[in-house]
Structures are given as structure tokens and as C-alpha cells.
Design an enzyme around this catalytic site. Structure first.
Site, PDB file in Angstrom:
ATOM      1  N   LEU A 186       0.860  -1.182   0.000  1.00 11.80           N
ATOM      2  CA  LEU A 186       0.000   0.000   0.000  1.00 11.80           C
ATOM      3  C   LEU A 186       0.894   1.229   0.000  1.00 11.80           C
ATOM      4  O   LEU A 186       1.586   1.503   0.993  1.00 11.80           O
ATOM      5  CB  LEU A 186      -0.897   0.014   1.247  1.00 11.80           C
ATOM      6  CG  LEU A 186      -1.986  -1.059   1.351  1.00 11.80           C
ATOM      7  CD1 LEU A 186      -2.553  -1.122   2.764  1.00 11.80           C
ATOM      8  CD2 LEU A 186      -3.096  -0.799   0.346  1.00 11.80           C
ATOM      9  N   SER A 187       0.896   1.914  -1.111  1.00  9.34           N
ATOM     10  CA  SER A 187       1.739   3.098  -1.241  1.00  9.34           C
ATOM     11  C   SER A 187       1.347   4.133  -0.190  1.00  9.34           C
ATOM     12  O   SER A 187       0.169   4.416  -0.003  1.00  9.34           O
ATOM     13  CB  SER A 187       1.522   3.645  -2.658  1.00  9.34           C
ATOM     14  OG  SER A 187       2.437   4.616  -2.924  1.00  9.34           O
ATOM     15  N   GLN A 233       8.258  -4.621  -3.887  1.00 14.68           N
ATOM     16  CA  GLN A 233       7.452  -4.476  -5.109  1.00 14.68           C
ATOM     17  C   GLN A 233       8.022  -3.373  -5.997  1.00 14.68           C
ATOM     18  O   GLN A 233       8.325  -2.275  -5.531  1.00 14.68           O
ATOM     19  CB  GLN A 233       5.994  -4.158  -4.777  1.00 14.68           C
ATOM     20  CG  GLN A 233       5.142  -4.310  -6.035  1.00 14.68           C
ATOM     21  CD  GLN A 233       3.743  -3.757  -5.920  1.00 14.68           C
ATOM     22  OE1 GLN A 233       3.553  -2.608  -5.549  1.00 14.68           O
ATOM     23  NE2 GLN A 233       2.751  -4.571  -6.261  1.00 14.68           N
ATOM     24  N   CYS A 267      -1.566  -1.125 -10.718  1.00 12.74           N
ATOM     25  CA  CYS A 267      -1.827   0.241 -10.241  1.00 12.74           C
ATOM     26  C   CYS A 267      -2.643   1.028 -11.276  1.00 12.74           C
ATOM     27  O   CYS A 267      -2.286   1.065 -12.449  1.00 12.74           O
ATOM     28  CB  CYS A 267      -0.506   0.952  -9.949  1.00 12.74           C
ATOM     29  SG  CYS A 267      -0.766   2.630  -9.362  1.00 12.74           S
ATOM     30  N   ASN A 319      -7.343 -11.105  -3.967  1.00  7.54           N
ATOM     31  CA  ASN A 319      -7.285  -9.767  -3.366  1.00  7.54           C
ATOM     32  C   ASN A 319      -8.518  -8.962  -3.781  1.00  7.54           C
ATOM     33  O   ASN A 319      -8.980  -9.079  -4.907  1.00  7.54           O
ATOM     34  CB  ASN A 319      -5.990  -9.077  -3.838  1.00  7.54           C
ATOM     35  CG  ASN A 319      -5.888  -7.621  -3.408  1.00  7.54           C
ATOM     36  OD1 ASN A 319      -5.703  -6.744  -4.244  1.00  7.54           O
ATOM     37  ND2 ASN A 319      -5.997  -7.364  -2.124  1.00  7.54           N
ATOM     38  N   ASP A 329     -11.583  -6.561  -1.270  1.00 10.37           N
ATOM     39  CA  ASP A 329     -12.714  -6.648  -0.329  1.00 10.37           C
ATOM     40  C   ASP A 329     -12.516  -7.674   0.789  1.00 10.37           C
ATOM     41  O   ASP A 329     -13.498  -8.257   1.266  1.00 10.37           O
ATOM     42  CB  ASP A 329     -14.027  -6.957  -1.066  1.00 10.37           C
ATOM     43  CG  ASP A 329     -14.507  -5.774  -1.892  1.00 10.37           C
ATOM     44  OD1 ASP A 329     -13.949  -4.673  -1.724  1.00 10.37           O
ATOM     45  OD2 ASP A 329     -15.421  -5.960  -2.715  1.00 10.37           O
ATOM     46  N   SER A 359      -5.957  -5.597   2.220  1.00 10.56           N
ATOM     47  CA  SER A 359      -5.475  -4.272   1.776  1.00 10.56           C
ATOM     48  C   SER A 359      -6.108  -3.148   2.585  1.00 10.56           C
ATOM     49  O   SER A 359      -5.665  -2.868   3.698  1.00 10.56           O
ATOM     50  CB  SER A 359      -5.751  -4.094   0.279  1.00 10.56           C
ATOM     51  OG  SER A 359      -5.117  -5.103  -0.450  1.00 10.56           O
ATOM     52  N   ARG A 360      -7.186  -2.528   2.044  1.00  6.28           N
ATOM     53  CA  ARG A 360      -7.740  -1.371   2.762  1.00  6.28           C
ATOM     54  C   ARG A 360      -8.276  -1.752   4.136  1.00  6.28           C
ATOM     55  O   ARG A 360      -8.369  -0.899   5.020  1.00  6.28           O
ATOM     56  CB  ARG A 360      -8.852  -0.717   1.913  1.00  6.28           C
ATOM     57  CG  ARG A 360      -8.306   0.113   0.766  1.00  6.28           C
ATOM     58  CD  ARG A 360      -9.411   0.563  -0.144  1.00  6.28           C
ATOM     59  NE  ARG A 360     -10.076  -0.587  -0.757  1.00  6.28           N
ATOM     60  CZ  ARG A 360     -11.207  -0.517  -1.464  1.00  6.28           C
ATOM     61  NH1 ARG A 360     -11.798   0.647  -1.627  1.00  6.28           N
ATOM     62  NH2 ARG A 360     -11.729  -1.606  -1.990  1.00  6.28           N
TER      63      ARG A 360
HETATM   64  C1  LIG Z   1      -3.757   3.770  -0.474  1.00  7.06           C
HETATM   65  C2  LIG Z   1      -3.517   2.599  -1.378  1.00  7.06           C
HETATM   66  C3  LIG Z   1      -2.238   2.340  -1.844  1.00  7.06           C
HETATM   67  C4  LIG Z   1      -1.998   1.254  -2.679  1.00  7.06           C
HETATM   68  N1  LIG Z   1      -0.723   1.011  -3.079  1.00  7.06           N
HETATM   69  C5  LIG Z   1      -0.455  -0.102  -3.809  1.00  7.06           C
HETATM   70  C6  LIG Z   1       0.887  -0.442  -4.171  1.00  7.06           C
HETATM   71  O1  LIG Z   1       1.855   0.275  -3.856  1.00  7.06           O
HETATM   72  N2  LIG Z   1       1.061  -1.575  -4.891  1.00  7.06           N
HETATM   73  C7  LIG Z   1       0.021  -2.396  -5.252  1.00  7.06           C
HETATM   74  O2  LIG Z   1       0.243  -3.426  -5.912  1.00  7.06           O
HETATM   75  N3  LIG Z   1      -1.249  -2.099  -4.917  1.00  7.06           N
HETATM   76  C8  LIG Z   1      -1.498  -0.995  -4.194  1.00  7.06           C
HETATM   77  N4  LIG Z   1      -2.781  -0.726  -3.813  1.00  7.06           N
HETATM   78  C9  LIG Z   1      -3.855  -1.690  -4.133  1.00  7.06           C
HETATM   79  C10 LIG Z   1      -4.072  -2.691  -2.987  1.00  7.06           C
HETATM   80  O3  LIG Z   1      -2.900  -3.423  -2.722  1.00  7.06           O
HETATM   81  C11 LIG Z   1      -5.215  -3.675  -3.297  1.00  7.06           C
HETATM   82  O4  LIG Z   1      -4.912  -4.373  -4.484  1.00  7.06           O
HETATM   83  C12 LIG Z   1      -6.568  -2.970  -3.442  1.00  7.06           C
HETATM   84  O5  LIG Z   1      -6.749  -2.006  -2.446  1.00  7.06           O
HETATM   85  C13 LIG Z   1      -7.735  -3.986  -3.437  1.00  7.06           C
HETATM   86  O6  LIG Z   1      -7.926  -4.598  -2.197  1.00  7.06           O
HETATM   87  P1  LIG Z   1      -9.062  -4.069  -1.136  1.00  7.06           P
HETATM   88  O7  LIG Z   1     -10.384  -4.027  -1.889  1.00  7.06           O
HETATM   89  O8  LIG Z   1      -9.064  -5.127  -0.069  1.00  7.06           O
HETATM   90  O9  LIG Z   1      -8.630  -2.744  -0.661  1.00  7.06           O
HETATM   91  C14 LIG Z   1      -3.057   0.393  -3.049  1.00  7.06           C
HETATM   92  C15 LIG Z   1      -4.348   0.654  -2.587  1.00  7.06           C
HETATM   93  C16 LIG Z   1      -4.593   1.742  -1.766  1.00  7.06           C
HETATM   94  C17 LIG Z   1      -5.986   1.986  -1.271  1.00  7.06           C
END
Ligand SMILES: Cc1cc2nc3c(=O)[nH]c(=O)nc-3n(C[C@H](O)[C@H](O)[C@H](O)COP(=O)(O)O)c2cc1C
Length: 352
Positions: free
Chosen positions: A32-33, A85, A115, A215, A217, A239-240
Site C-alpha cells: 500500500l503506497s 514491489q 496500479c 485480493n 474486499d 489491503s484497505r
Molecule cells: C492507499 C492505497 C495504496 C496502494 N498502493 C499499492 C501499491 O503500492 N502496490 C500495489 O500493488 N497495490 C497498491 N494498492 C492496491 C491494494 O494493494 C489492493 O490491491 C486494493 O486495495 C484492493 O484490495 P481491497 O479491496 O481489499 O482494498 C493500493 C491501494 C490503496 C488503497
């Protein structure tokens, strides 16, 4: 009440094998960036010591031109398993960056092909590689040839509803030498909106021989179990759901290993975790850490009367002492008055 079927428990009882590398957990903390720096990963690992974690994504072209590695690539020598990554569209720069990542201690190299951000896709990186599968394939081949550790890919189901190509794309990544694929069940056009379409993850899983990680939700133990059942995936990536809640990966991991639910943290325990997070960010990054901490602090302050007022105050902290004083006062108040659940304390969708 969530329950673990004997068949799922048996399917997930063995370590996750990423090439020759074994991980003793089927739950992964996503990259997560702006979030998954060394400090955040340390907190997640308190509760999920076996889980695979990822750095924030690192620009391979940027790495080619700098002498010193950026702080986001820093790995704590004690933190394993860990993946660095990378993102970019140039196979040569990615191979070079991967070698630097391995020298830094990465157990695997993950290539970001998901991304959705314009700044990344217009330069040919992230999810735009879904539209350039030959480039994506060349990238994987080039990185695989350059490093001795497994190379993995994280991607989405397609560019848009009209261009869903997850199955062909995933097969190409596997043929090029990728040792694991993480699939976010949304298109690039969806961004982070609408439900993740786990059915596509199931389809991809059914045709690949390398591990597939689901991945999208995964906000609770219940969602993780349903996703694993519905997709047949080899693991899930949170993730979130981990924003302001570094307990989630550990909660899911614990349930998959034991079949019992770990007691979720009380609002006081969440605030204590926020306190540690703030202190550690300041020690690691100084004043910049305090600015970065603001968003984290507001994500933690949830699930009790007057949480919204605290969020407003934490969103504008300027110093460590100011933040600690606010958190300590809130903890003291909750300890003496008790706390009432005024809003959901469990992880939920946070708009980012
Ligand atoms: C703030 C934020 C930063 C993210 N940064 C990256 C990242 O650096 N690399 C990546 O592969 N995905 C990144 N993602 C995507 C998440 O890893 C993930 O694939 C996405 O949020 C879906 O999962 P979720 O529905 O559980 O949140 C980011 C998502 C968010 C919200």
C-alpha cells in the site's frame, strides 16, 4: 458465525510455496503506497509473524538514476518473509532494480501490474501492462533471469469491462516464469469502486499451476473465508481493511490456523496501537513521519463515543507531543468512563 470447513482447513494446512520459498501463512499484507513502510509492517507483524509483507511500490527507473536506495526500500533485517514491489515498463531497468532489491534482502520480487493511477499508467507501468501483455511477459522473463529469488506478479482482472483478459494474461505471466500471481478482482476502470469480482479469481485459479492469491474486499475473517471458499485461491491478501487496523492479517491467519476467532482489539487497544505507530513513525522519519501519521491516526480513532471529534484533532497534529497528548487523554477518558460503541469499530471501507 464464521466457521472453517475441514476441507478448507486441510487445503490451507501446508505452507504457501512460492517457487522454492515457503511461507507459513496463507494471509498476506498487501503493498500500500504511503502506508506499508517499515513501521507499519512491524505493527502488522506483531499479530501476524509468519505472513508475507510487501514494501510500497518502488519505481525502477528512479532506482537506475539514484546512488542511494530510497527509504521505502528499506527492510528490517528481522522482518521476513518480505517482498519488494517494483513498477515500471522497462525490462532492463526492472531487472537491475530487482538485483538491488535482492541485495537489500527481498525474499521475492513482486512486479506491480495493477496500479490504476494515471501518473503510472501513462508511463506504461501498473495496470497499463494488461494492455501490453508482450511487454509484461518480457518484464517477467528479464527479472526472472536476473535474480535468484522467486518473481511474482500482482495485477487486476482487466483494463475495463470490455477488456477483461485476466485468464490469458495470467497464463502468459506463468509461462514467462512468474512463481505466484496475486489477482485484485477489479478492472482498472473500477479503481477501488464496486465489489471485487471474486468469480474471475476462481477462473484464473482453475487454469494456473502456480499459487493464486485473492485480493479485493477482504475486510474481515468472514470475507477471507468466503473468498477462499469461492475462489479456491491459495491465499488471501488484505489491503484497505488494514488501514488503521494492523490486526486484520493476524486475525485471519489465526482463524485459518486454529478455527477459532481471536478477540478483536477494544477501542483502547486500538488507540494504544495508534500511539505506538505515531511514536515509531516519528523515530523513523522525524517531522515528515508526523505529517504521514495524521491519516493513520484518523483511521485508528473509531468505534467509540466522541471518536469523530478526536479524528478532527488528530488530522491536524504538528508534533509528536501534541499527538501523544490527544491519544493519552482519549485513552484515559475511555478507561475511566468506559466506552460505548457508537459506530462500527471493525475494519471498513476507508476512502483514500
Ligand atoms: C492507499 C492505497 C495504496 C496502494 N498502493 C499499492 C501499491 O503500492 N502496490 C500495489 O500493488 N497495490 C497498491 N494498492 C492496491 C491494494 O494493494 C489492493 O490491491 C486494493 O486495495 C484492493 O484490495 P481491497 O479491496 O481489499 O482494498 C493500493 C491501494 C490503496 C488503497
Amino acid at each position: 458465525m464464521v466457521s472453517l470447513s475441514p476441507s478448507l482447513q486441510a487445503r490451507l494446512a501446508t505452507p504457501l510455496k512460492i517457487g522454492q520459498f515457503e511461507v507459513n501463512s496463507r494471509v498476506l499484507q498487501s503493498p500500500l503506497s504511503g502506508v506499508t513502510d517499515l513501521v507499519f509492517r512491524r505493527l502488522v507483524r506483531r499479530y501476524a509473524p509468519d505472513s508475507m509483507m510487501y514494501t510500497e511500490m518502488v519505481n525502477a527507473t528512479g532506482l537506475h538514476y539514484v546512488q542511494h536506495l530510497p527509504k521505502i526500500m528499506e527492510i528490517d533485517p528481522n522482518e521476513r518473509p518480505i517482498s519488494i514491489q517494483l513498477f515500471d515498463c522497462r525490462p532492463d531497468f526492472l531487472a537491475e532494480a530487482a538485483q538491488k532489491a535482492v541485495a537489500e534482502g527481498a525474499d521475492t520480487i513482486d512486479i506491480n501490474m495493477g496500479c490504476p493511477v494515471n501518473k503510472i499508467t501513462k508511463n506504461g507501468g501498473g495496470s497499463s501492462l494488461l494492455r501490453q501483455p508482450e511487454v509484461a511477459e518480457a518484464i517477467v522473463r528479464s527479472v526472472v533471469a536476473a535474480v535468484p529469488v522467486p518473481v511474482t506478479v500482482k495485477t487486476r482482472i482487466g483494463w475495463s469491462d470490455k477488456e477483461i483478459n485476466a485468464i490469458e494474461f495470467a497464463q502468459r505471466m506463468q509461462d514467462a516464469g512468474a512463481q505466484m500471481l496475486t489477482l485484485h478482482g477489479r478492472t482498472r476502470a473500477q479503481g477501488y469502486n464496486g465489489p471485487a469480482r471474486w468469480e474471475w479469481i476462481a477462473k484464473v485459479k482453475s487454469v494456473l499451476s502456480i499459487p493464486v492469491i485473492a485480493n479485493g474486499d477482504i475486510f474481515s475473517v468472514d470475507a477471507a473465508v468466503r473468498c477462499l471458499e469461492e475462489t479456491g485461491a491459495d491465499g488471501v491478501m488484505c489491503s484497505r481493511g488494514t488501514l488503521g487496523y494492523p490486526f486484520l492479517v493476524g486475525e485471519v491467519d489465526y482463524f485459518l490456523k486454529t478455527g477459532t476467532l481471536r478477540q478483536p482489539p477494544s477501542p483502547i487497544e486500538r488507540l494504544e496501537c495508534a500511539r505506538d505507530h505515531l511514536q515509531m513513525l516519528w523515530e523513523y522519519k522525524g517531522d515528515r513521519g508526523i505529517r504521514q501519521a495524521r491519516k493513520h491516526m484518523t483511521w485508528y480513532a473509531k468505534g467509540f463515543t466522541s471518536a469523530s471529534e478526536l479524528r478532527g484533532q488528530l488530522a491536524v497534529i504538528e508534533t509528536l507531543d501534541q499527538g501523544l497528548a490527544l491519544i493519552d487523554a482519549a485513552i484515559a477518558r475511555l478507561s475511566s468512563e468506559g466506552w460505548q460503541v457508537e459506530e462500527s469499530a471493525s475494519p471498513q471501507l476507508i476512502s483514500v
